[in-house]
Scaffold this motif. Sequence first.
Motif, PDB file in Angstrom:
ATOM      1  N   THR A   1     -17.081  29.312  81.108  1.00  0.00           N
ATOM      2  CA  THR A   1     -17.447  28.118  81.885  1.00  0.00           C
ATOM      3  C   THR A   1     -17.051  26.853  81.132  1.00  0.00           C
ATOM      4  O   THR A   1     -16.443  25.937  81.697  1.00  0.00           O
ATOM      5  N   VAL A   2     -17.387  26.806  79.854  1.00  0.00           N
ATOM      6  CA  VAL A   2     -17.067  25.626  79.037  1.00  0.00           C
ATOM      7  C   VAL A   2     -15.553  25.484  78.873  1.00  0.00           C
ATOM      8  O   VAL A   2     -15.011  24.367  78.898  1.00  0.00           O
ATOM      9  N   LYS A   3     -14.868  26.612  78.732  1.00  0.00           N
ATOM     10  CA  LYS A   3     -13.405  26.564  78.619  1.00  0.00           C
ATOM     11  C   LYS A   3     -12.781  25.981  79.882  1.00  0.00           C
ATOM     12  O   LYS A   3     -11.826  25.190  79.821  1.00  0.00           O
ATOM     13  N   LYS A   4     -13.308  26.331  81.039  1.00  0.00           N
ATOM     14  CA  LYS A   4     -12.756  25.874  82.317  1.00  0.00           C
ATOM     15  C   LYS A   4     -13.133  24.430  82.632  1.00  0.00           C
ATOM     16  O   LYS A   4     -12.309  23.637  83.090  1.00  0.00           O
ATOM     17  N   TYR A   5     -14.405  24.069  82.369  1.00  0.00           N
ATOM     18  CA  TYR A   5     -14.905  22.772  82.817  1.00  0.00           C
ATOM     19  C   TYR A   5     -15.196  21.782  81.689  1.00  0.00           C
ATOM     20  O   TYR A   5     -15.441  20.596  81.949  1.00  0.00           O
TER      21      TYR A   5
END
Length: 251
Positions: free
Chosen positions: A76-80
């Motif tokens: 999630t953090v990698k994407k957003y």
Amino acid sequence: MQVKDKIAIVTGAGSGIGAATAKHLAKHGAKVVVSDIKEEKAQMVADEISKEGGGASVITANVAKFEEVEKLIADTVKKYGQLDVMVNNAGIGPRNMARVGEYTLDDWDSVIAVNQTGVFYCMKQALIQMTKQGHGNIVNIASLAGLKASLNNISYSASKFAVVGMTKSAALEYATKNIRINAVCPGYTESALLDKLLSVRPDMDQRLKSVIPMKRYGQADEIADAVVWLASDNTRFITGQTITLDGGTSL
């Protein structure tokens, strides 16, 4: 409600309260990671959000497995780039309801693994990220069964009492870190868990409704409204609280 552009994860979002919460968050402008152990169900919810013009993506995870929770948060953090809201909704009930002496070890272990340990795993990893970024908001889905006795349901009751306790303890620990942690405690709500109970015990329908002052079950959308409210900036001074939505049952 003020959740526009927030990045939110909802676990157990393939159906019921989780699906309703994911849709409500997206409706109010949040970007939602729809997470569920069943990818097909999660994708259906994400597709519905996208059709309505919202932002959603799917990351499957079994919250009872720590490595899958780690990956959920990391991806999630990698994407957003961040994680603003974590809604810990994934939960199960026992296969068989029975008194404590007759309760199976399998039912105890499986329910505790998802409902209690799974919430701990998700809170732990979300709080690591939220502490790094300097803000965050966690909403845990507990239950009326986490506030009062629940017959023939020891693992579910124990797990939901634990969720209430973990919510309060973590909220106290992180209050100075710009991180809020609250819980909602639904009463009898139309859901897969209730459907399962009524399929085994159809006679329970009228019995359950008889103890609800409003004489009806809650709706997933009604619970989702409260979850999104707690996840929003409209509730900036609320932390460590349990909001009970039970049609008056606890009265």
